[in-house]
Write a protein that holds these residues in place. Sequence first.
Motif, PDB file in Angstrom:
ATOM      1  N   ASP A 134       0.861  -1.178   0.000  1.00 53.01           N
ATOM      2  CA  ASP A 134       0.000   0.000   0.000  1.00 53.01           C
ATOM      3  C   ASP A 134       0.894   1.224   0.000  1.00 53.01           C
ATOM      4  O   ASP A 134       2.034   1.178   0.470  1.00 53.01           O
ATOM      5  CB  ASP A 134      -0.849   0.058   1.279  1.00 53.01           C
ATOM      6  N   VAL A 135       0.360   2.338  -0.458  1.00 54.51           N
ATOM      7  CA  VAL A 135       1.089   3.598  -0.384  1.00 54.51           C
ATOM      8  C   VAL A 135       0.825   4.216   0.984  1.00 54.51           C
ATOM      9  O   VAL A 135      -0.314   4.335   1.426  1.00 54.51           O
ATOM     10  CB  VAL A 135       0.658   4.565  -1.505  1.00 54.51           C
ATOM     11  N   HIS A 136       1.892   4.588   1.650  1.00 55.86           N
ATOM     12  CA  HIS A 136       1.812   5.248   2.956  1.00 55.86           C
ATOM     13  C   HIS A 136       2.246   6.694   2.800  1.00 55.86           C
ATOM     14  O   HIS A 136       3.268   6.972   2.181  1.00 55.86           O
ATOM     15  CB  HIS A 136       2.728   4.538   3.958  1.00 55.86           C
ATOM     16  N   HIS A 137       1.462   7.621   3.331  1.00 54.74           N
ATOM     17  CA  HIS A 137       1.845   9.032   3.356  1.00 54.74           C
ATOM     18  C   HIS A 137       2.857   9.228   4.486  1.00 54.74           C
ATOM     19  O   HIS A 137       2.550   8.933   5.647  1.00 54.74           O
ATOM     20  CB  HIS A 137       0.637   9.931   3.633  1.00 54.74           C
ATOM     21  N   LEU A 138       4.048   9.713   4.182  1.00 57.43           N
ATOM     22  CA  LEU A 138       5.048   9.967   5.221  1.00 57.43           C
ATOM     23  C   LEU A 138       4.550  11.049   6.174  1.00 57.43           C
ATOM     24  O   LEU A 138       4.675  10.919   7.387  1.00 57.43           O
ATOM     25  CB  LEU A 138       6.379  10.349   4.583  1.00 57.43           C
ATOM     26  N   LEU A 139       4.013  12.120   5.628  1.00 55.16           N
ATOM     27  CA  LEU A 139       3.282  13.115   6.418  1.00 55.16           C
ATOM     28  C   LEU A 139       1.831  12.921   6.031  1.00 55.16           C
ATOM     29  O   LEU A 139       1.450  13.145   4.871  1.00 55.16           O
ATOM     30  CB  LEU A 139       3.752  14.542   6.114  1.00 55.16           C
ATOM     31  N   GLU A 140       1.014  12.474   6.981  1.00 53.74           N
ATOM     32  CA  GLU A 140      -0.369  12.143   6.693  1.00 53.74           C
ATOM     33  C   GLU A 140      -1.096  13.319   6.050  1.00 53.74           C
ATOM     34  O   GLU A 140      -0.881  14.466   6.411  1.00 53.74           O
ATOM     35  CB  GLU A 140      -1.109  11.738   7.980  1.00 53.74           C
ATOM     36  N   TRP A 141      -1.966  12.992   5.091  1.00 52.43           N
ATOM     37  CA  TRP A 141      -2.682  14.050   4.378  1.00 52.43           C
ATOM     38  C   TRP A 141      -3.532  14.880   5.320  1.00 52.43           C
ATOM     39  O   TRP A 141      -3.711  16.074   5.116  1.00 52.43           O
ATOM     40  CB  TRP A 141      -3.503  13.485   3.219  1.00 52.43           C
ATOM     41  N   VAL A 142      -4.042  14.276   6.386  1.00 50.03           N
ATOM     42  CA  VAL A 142      -4.865  15.010   7.348  1.00 50.03           C
ATOM     43  C   VAL A 142      -4.028  16.080   8.066  1.00 50.03           C
ATOM     44  O   VAL A 142      -4.557  17.061   8.573  1.00 50.03           O
ATOM     45  CB  VAL A 142      -5.560  14.052   8.351  1.00 50.03           C
ATOM     46  N   ASN A 143      -2.693  15.898   8.075  1.00 48.08           N
ATOM     47  CA  ASN A 143      -1.785  16.875   8.685  1.00 48.08           C
ATOM     48  C   ASN A 143      -1.091  17.749   7.639  1.00 48.08           C
ATOM     49  O   ASN A 143      -0.060  18.340   7.928  1.00 48.08           O
ATOM     50  CB  ASN A 143      -0.735  16.152   9.531  1.00 48.08           C
ATOM     51  N   GLY A 144      -1.644  17.780   6.432  1.00 46.02           N
ATOM     52  CA  GLY A 144      -1.099  18.636   5.390  1.00 46.02           C
ATOM     53  C   GLY A 144      -0.169  17.950   4.412  1.00 46.02           C
ATOM     54  O   GLY A 144       0.380  18.602   3.524  1.00 46.02           O
ATOM     55  N   GLY A 145       0.016  16.644   4.551  1.00 45.16           N
ATOM     56  CA  GLY A 145       0.879  15.915   3.629  1.00 45.16           C
ATOM     57  C   GLY A 145       0.230  15.758   2.271  1.00 45.16           C
ATOM     58  O   GLY A 145      -0.952  15.457   2.165  1.00 45.16           O
ATOM     59  N   GLU A 146       1.023  15.984   1.232  1.00 44.67           N
ATOM     60  CA  GLU A 146       0.507  15.865  -0.131  1.00 44.67           C
ATOM     61  C   GLU A 146       0.545  14.415  -0.593  1.00 44.67           C
ATOM     62  O   GLU A 146       1.309  13.604  -0.073  1.00 44.67           O
ATOM     63  CB  GLU A 146       1.338  16.727  -1.076  1.00 44.67           C
ATOM     64  N   THR A 147      -0.286  14.090  -1.561  1.00 42.54           N
ATOM     65  CA  THR A 147      -0.259  12.780  -2.185  1.00 42.54           C
ATOM     66  C   THR A 147       0.614  12.903  -3.423  1.00 42.54           C
ATOM     67  O   THR A 147       0.165  13.326  -4.482  1.00 42.54           O
ATOM     68  CB  THR A 147      -1.678  12.298  -2.543  1.00 42.54           C
ATOM     69  N   ASN A 148       1.905  12.591  -3.236  1.00 35.48           N
ATOM     70  CA  ASN A 148       2.875  12.634  -4.329  1.00 35.48           C
ATOM     71  C   ASN A 148       4.019  11.662  -4.007  1.00 35.48           C
ATOM     72  O   ASN A 148       4.071  11.104  -2.902  1.00 35.48           O
ATOM     73  CB  ASN A 148       3.394  14.066  -4.560  1.00 35.48           C
ATOM     74  N   LEU A 149       4.899  11.451  -4.948  1.00 34.90           N
ATOM     75  CA  LEU A 149       5.981  10.483  -4.756  1.00 34.90           C
ATOM     76  C   LEU A 149       6.929  10.875  -3.628  1.00 34.90           C
ATOM     77  O   LEU A 149       7.427  10.016  -2.905  1.00 34.90           O
ATOM     78  CB  LEU A 149       6.766  10.295  -6.054  1.00 34.90           C
ATOM     79  N   GLU A 150       7.179  12.153  -3.461  1.00 36.89           N
ATOM     80  CA  GLU A 150       8.102  12.604  -2.423  1.00 36.89           C
ATOM     81  C   GLU A 150       7.572  12.332  -1.024  1.00 36.89           C
ATOM     82  O   GLU A 150       8.348  12.234  -0.080  1.00 36.89           O
ATOM     83  CB  GLU A 150       8.403  14.103  -2.577  1.00 36.89           C
ATOM     84  N   ASN A 151       6.269  12.215  -0.874  1.00 38.14           N
ATOM     85  CA  ASN A 151       5.645  12.005   0.434  1.00 38.14           C
ATOM     86  C   ASN A 151       5.076  10.598   0.558  1.00 38.14           C
ATOM     87  O   ASN A 151       4.165  10.357   1.336  1.00 38.14           O
ATOM     88  CB  ASN A 151       4.536  13.051   0.655  1.00 38.14           C
ATOM     89  N   SER A 152       5.628   9.650  -0.194  1.00 31.56           N
ATOM     90  CA  SER A 152       5.057   8.305  -0.235  1.00 31.56           C
ATOM     91  C   SER A 152       6.096   7.227   0.013  1.00 31.56           C
ATOM     92  O   SER A 152       7.259   7.373  -0.358  1.00 31.56           O
ATOM     93  CB  SER A 152       4.431   8.039  -1.605  1.00 31.56           C
ATOM     94  N   ALA A 153       5.626   6.149   0.615  1.00 34.60           N
ATOM     95  CA  ALA A 153       6.446   4.951   0.789  1.00 34.60           C
ATOM     96  C   ALA A 153       5.558   3.743   0.545  1.00 34.60           C
ATOM     97  O   ALA A 153       4.403   3.732   0.978  1.00 34.60           O
ATOM     98  CB  ALA A 153       7.019   4.891   2.202  1.00 34.60           C
ATOM     99  N   LEU A 154       6.081   2.735  -0.152  1.00 35.43           N
ATOM    100  CA  LEU A 154       5.344   1.486  -0.326  1.00 35.43           C
ATOM    101  C   LEU A 154       5.615   0.584   0.863  1.00 35.43           C
ATOM    102  O   LEU A 154       6.777   0.318   1.191  1.00 35.43           O
ATOM    103  CB  LEU A 154       5.765   0.774  -1.614  1.00 35.43           C
ATOM    104  N   LEU A 155       4.549   0.128   1.516  1.00 30.04           N
ATOM    105  CA  LEU A 155       4.671  -0.752   2.676  1.00 30.04           C
ATOM    106  C   LEU A 155       3.693  -1.905   2.549  1.00 30.04           C
ATOM    107  O   LEU A 155       2.537  -1.704   2.154  1.00 30.04           O
ATOM    108  CB  LEU A 155       4.359   0.012   3.965  1.00 30.04           C
ATOM    109  N   CYS A 156       4.148  -3.113   2.917  1.00 25.67           N
ATOM    110  CA  CYS A 156       3.220  -4.242   2.963  1.00 25.67           C
ATOM    111  C   CYS A 156       2.217  -3.986   4.090  1.00 25.67           C
ATOM    112  O   CYS A 156       2.429  -3.115   4.942  1.00 25.67           O
ATOM    113  CB  CYS A 156       3.984  -5.556   3.183  1.00 25.67           C
ATOM    114  N   GLU A 157       1.127  -4.720   4.086  1.00 21.22           N
ATOM    115  CA  GLU A 157       0.068  -4.488   5.082  1.00 21.22           C
ATOM    116  C   GLU A 157       0.599  -4.581   6.510  1.00 21.22           C
ATOM    117  O   GLU A 157       0.280  -3.750   7.365  1.00 21.22           O
ATOM    118  CB  GLU A 157      -1.075  -5.482   4.875  1.00 21.22           C
ATOM    119  N   ARG A 158       1.422  -5.584   6.779  1.00 22.83           N
ATOM    120  CA  ARG A 158       1.965  -5.783   8.135  1.00 22.83           C
ATOM    121  C   ARG A 158       2.774  -4.570   8.584  1.00 22.83           C
ATOM    122  O   ARG A 158       2.588  -4.045   9.685  1.00 22.83           O
ATOM    123  CB  ARG A 158       2.830  -7.036   8.161  1.00 22.83           C
ATOM    124  N   HIS A 159       3.678  -4.108   7.723  1.00 23.44           N
ATOM    125  CA  HIS A 159       4.531  -2.995   8.110  1.00 23.44           C
ATOM    126  C   HIS A 159       3.802  -1.659   8.066  1.00 23.44           C
ATOM    127  O   HIS A 159       4.106  -0.756   8.843  1.00 23.44           O
ATOM    128  CB  HIS A 159       5.804  -2.991   7.255  1.00 23.44           C
TER     129      HIS A 159
END
Length: 81
Positions: free
Chosen positions: A13-38
Motif C-alpha cells: 500500500d502507499v503510505h503518506h510519510l506526512l499524513e494528508w490530514v496533517n497537510g501531507g501531499e499525495t505525491n511520490l516525495e511524500n510516499s512509501a510502499l509498505l506491505c500491510e503488516r509494516h
Amino acid sequence: MFTGCGAPTSWCDVHHLLEWVNGGETNLENSALLCERHHTKVHHGFRVERQPDGRWRTWRPDGTEIRTGPQRTGPPLATAA
C-alpha cells in the motif's frame, strides 16, 4: 521500504510519510510502499524515513534503528541445529 521486508510491490500500500490530514501531499516525495503488516506497524509507532541520498531507514517505537546485515539490530538470529 520497511527495513528487511521482501514483500513484492504488488502486495504493498502507499503510505503518506506526512499524513494528508496533517497537510501531507499525495505525491511520490511524500510516499512509501509498505506491505500491510509494516503499514500497520508504522501507524502504531514504527517510523520509516527517506534519507537525502534516497536510502530508507526504519526505527522502532523506542527510537532504535532497525538494521540488516553485519550491523543488524534486534533479537539474535535462530541457528540451525
